[in-house]
Design an enzyme around this catalytic site. Sequence first.
Site, PDB file in Angstrom:
ATOM      1  N   PHE A 198      -6.383   8.320   1.898  1.00  0.00           N
ATOM      2  CA  PHE A 198      -6.787   7.120   1.152  1.00  0.00           C
ATOM      3  C   PHE A 198      -7.892   6.405   1.927  1.00  0.00           C
ATOM      4  O   PHE A 198      -8.305   6.856   2.998  1.00  0.00           O
ATOM      5  CB  PHE A 198      -5.574   6.199   0.918  1.00  0.00           C
ATOM      6  CG  PHE A 198      -5.052   5.530   2.169  1.00  0.00           C
ATOM      7  CD1 PHE A 198      -4.252   6.215   3.069  1.00  0.00           C
ATOM      8  CD2 PHE A 198      -5.361   4.198   2.459  1.00  0.00           C
ATOM      9  CE1 PHE A 198      -3.759   5.608   4.220  1.00  0.00           C
ATOM     10  CE2 PHE A 198      -4.870   3.571   3.610  1.00  0.00           C
ATOM     11  CZ  PHE A 198      -4.073   4.286   4.486  1.00  0.00           C
TER      12      PHE A 198
ATOM     13  N   ASN B 274       0.853  -1.194   0.000  1.00  0.00           N
ATOM     14  CA  ASN B 274       0.000   0.000   0.000  1.00  0.00           C
ATOM     15  C   ASN B 274       0.892   1.249   0.000  1.00  0.00           C
ATOM     16  O   ASN B 274       1.511   1.593   1.020  1.00  0.00           O
ATOM     17  CB  ASN B 274      -0.909  -0.047   1.242  1.00  0.00           C
ATOM     18  CG  ASN B 274      -1.876   1.122   1.297  1.00  0.00           C
ATOM     19  OD1 ASN B 274      -1.548   2.218   0.849  1.00  0.00           O
ATOM     20  ND2 ASN B 274      -3.040   0.892   1.863  1.00  0.00           N
TER      21      ASN B 274
ATOM     22  N   LYS C  82      -3.317  14.903   9.752  1.00  0.00           N
ATOM     23  CA  LYS C  82      -3.474  13.448   9.883  1.00  0.00           C
ATOM     24  C   LYS C  82      -2.232  12.802  10.496  1.00  0.00           C
ATOM     25  O   LYS C  82      -2.326  11.962  11.386  1.00  0.00           O
ATOM     26  CB  LYS C  82      -3.790  12.813   8.518  1.00  0.00           C
ATOM     27  CG  LYS C  82      -4.019  11.313   8.645  1.00  0.00           C
ATOM     28  CD  LYS C  82      -4.406  10.629   7.357  1.00  0.00           C
ATOM     29  CE  LYS C  82      -4.587   9.135   7.650  1.00  0.00           C
ATOM     30  NZ  LYS C  82      -4.740   8.326   6.434  1.00  0.00           N
TER      31      LYS C  82
ATOM     32  N   ASP D  80      -0.863  -3.229  10.127  1.00  0.00           N
ATOM     33  CA  ASP D  80      -2.214  -3.707   9.844  1.00  0.00           C
ATOM     34  C   ASP D  80      -3.178  -2.737  10.508  1.00  0.00           C
ATOM     35  O   ASP D  80      -3.009  -2.380  11.675  1.00  0.00           O
ATOM     36  CB  ASP D  80      -2.453  -5.134  10.331  1.00  0.00           C
ATOM     37  CG  ASP D  80      -3.645  -5.739   9.590  1.00  0.00           C
ATOM     38  OD1 ASP D  80      -3.527  -5.980   8.373  1.00  0.00           O
ATOM     39  OD2 ASP D  80      -4.706  -5.943  10.213  1.00  0.00           O
TER      40      ASP D  80
ATOM     41  N   LYS E  34       0.360   3.955   2.695  1.00  0.00           N
ATOM     42  CA  LYS E  34       0.959   3.684   4.009  1.00  0.00           C
ATOM     43  C   LYS E  34       2.438   4.050   3.994  1.00  0.00           C
ATOM     44  O   LYS E  34       2.954   4.639   4.947  1.00  0.00           O
ATOM     45  CB  LYS E  34       0.835   2.193   4.364  1.00  0.00           C
ATOM     46  CG  LYS E  34      -0.556   1.732   4.739  1.00  0.00           C
ATOM     47  CD  LYS E  34      -0.454   0.266   5.183  1.00  0.00           C
ATOM     48  CE  LYS E  34      -1.811  -0.324   5.522  1.00  0.00           C
ATOM     49  NZ  LYS E  34      -1.688  -1.757   5.874  1.00  0.00           N
TER      50      LYS E  34
HETATM   51  P1  ITT Z   1      -0.982  -4.083   3.079  1.00  0.00           P
HETATM   52  O1  ITT Z   1      -1.663  -5.266   3.744  1.00  0.00           O
HETATM   53  O2  ITT Z   1      -0.203  -4.448   1.860  1.00  0.00           O
HETATM   54  O3  ITT Z   1      -0.188  -3.259   4.060  1.00  0.00           O
HETATM   55  P2  ITT Z   1      -3.712  -3.081   2.825  1.00  0.00           P
HETATM   56  O4  ITT Z   1      -4.290  -1.816   2.262  1.00  0.00           O
HETATM   57  O5  ITT Z   1      -4.314  -4.376   2.368  1.00  0.00           O
HETATM   58  O6  ITT Z   1      -2.139  -3.066   2.544  1.00  0.00           O
HETATM   59  P3  ITT Z   1      -4.658  -3.620   5.517  1.00  0.00           P
HETATM   60  O7  ITT Z   1      -4.896  -5.056   5.271  1.00  0.00           O
HETATM   61  O8  ITT Z   1      -4.012  -3.199   6.802  1.00  0.00           O
HETATM   62  O9  ITT Z   1      -3.751  -2.975   4.376  1.00  0.00           O
HETATM   63  O10 ITT Z   1      -6.056  -2.870   5.345  1.00  0.00           O
HETATM   64  C1  ITT Z   1      -6.172  -1.594   5.804  1.00  0.00           C
HETATM   65  C2  ITT Z   1      -7.431  -0.965   5.233  1.00  0.00           C
HETATM   66  O11 ITT Z   1      -8.041  -0.166   6.263  1.00  0.00           O
HETATM   67  C3  ITT Z   1      -7.073   0.010   4.116  1.00  0.00           C
HETATM   68  O12 ITT Z   1      -7.123  -0.602   2.852  1.00  0.00           O
HETATM   69  C4  ITT Z   1      -8.121   1.085   4.299  1.00  0.00           C
HETATM   70  O13 ITT Z   1      -9.320   0.699   3.687  1.00  0.00           O
HETATM   71  C5  ITT Z   1      -8.332   1.109   5.800  1.00  0.00           C
HETATM   72  N1  ITT Z   1      -7.404   2.074   6.435  1.00  0.00           N
HETATM   73  C6  ITT Z   1      -6.335   1.809   7.229  1.00  0.00           C
HETATM   74  N2  ITT Z   1      -5.705   2.944   7.587  1.00  0.00           N
HETATM   75  C7  ITT Z   1      -6.380   3.935   7.008  1.00  0.00           C
HETATM   76  C8  ITT Z   1      -6.205   5.334   6.984  1.00  0.00           C
HETATM   77  O14 ITT Z   1      -5.183   5.928   7.581  1.00  0.00           O
HETATM   78  N3  ITT Z   1      -7.085   6.052   6.293  1.00  0.00           N
HETATM   79  C9  ITT Z   1      -8.116   5.486   5.643  1.00  0.00           C
HETATM   80  N4  ITT Z   1      -8.342   4.177   5.593  1.00  0.00           N
HETATM   81  C10 ITT Z   1      -7.473   3.392   6.278  1.00  0.00           C
END
Ligand code: ITT
Length: 196
Positions: free
Chosen positions: A151, A9, A174, A68, A12
């Site tokens: 995002f 991501n 943020k 996560d 992140k």
């Molecule tokens: P990785 O596992 O590759 O790190 P991912 O996007 O799949 O990427 P997660 O499984 O941790 O990551 O899912 C996190 C989800 O939660 C992310 O896709 C967003 O939909 C939401 N999320 C997490 N942090 C956020 C933030 O700061 N702002 C908005 N949405 C967030």
Amino acid sequence: MTLVLATRNAHKVREIGQVLGPGFRLRSLADFPEVPEVPEEGETFEANAVQKAAFAARALGVPAMADDSGLEVDALQGAPGVRSARFAGERATSAENNAKLLRLLKGVQEAQRSARFRCVIALALPDGTARTAEGACAGRIAEAPRGTGGFGYDPLFIPDGYDRTFAELGEEVKNRISHRAHALRRAREMILEIAK
Ligand code: ITT
């Protein structure tokens, strides 16, 4: 110092870089296409963070850090939680996830729209051992998406103490108050131990 992030991501990676500040050269799984898709089978943020960090550390033979994270909505008994990324389906877009969330909260009054973002940072060594740190950010879910920053659920999340969404507030705010920023601050000493 180089730090390997077990994530695909890019949002992140950007936020982690901004919170940690200069001095860290971040590499993510985008730099290591040979590492297969990291499994995410846990029922908690902590289990998934450890699984991702340990998988990458083992695969690459160097320490790795994972994030996560997700959104817990009280009116939905904590959903979408660990399923935040795939709330509206396995390959769902953020727009689809946000639309589903708004649909489920239709008619729910502001006082009942409380929610929190949660983040667990895990740091793992190639032998599979891991340590974690957590952060949270409380707020509420807006009636409609607003703003273009950030995002995921950012256009719908209004942090406590503000009346604008994370997507409207922008990076500077943020990265000061987010779940990710809090978790990273708590993890900082551990990060300095593993970064090289
Ligand atoms: P990785 O596992 O590759 O790190 P991912 O996007 O799949 O990427 P997660 O499984 O941790 O990551 O899912 C996190 C989800 O939660 C992310 O896709 C967003 O939909 C939401 N999320 C997490 N942090 C956020 C933030 O700061 N702002 C908005 N949405 C967030």
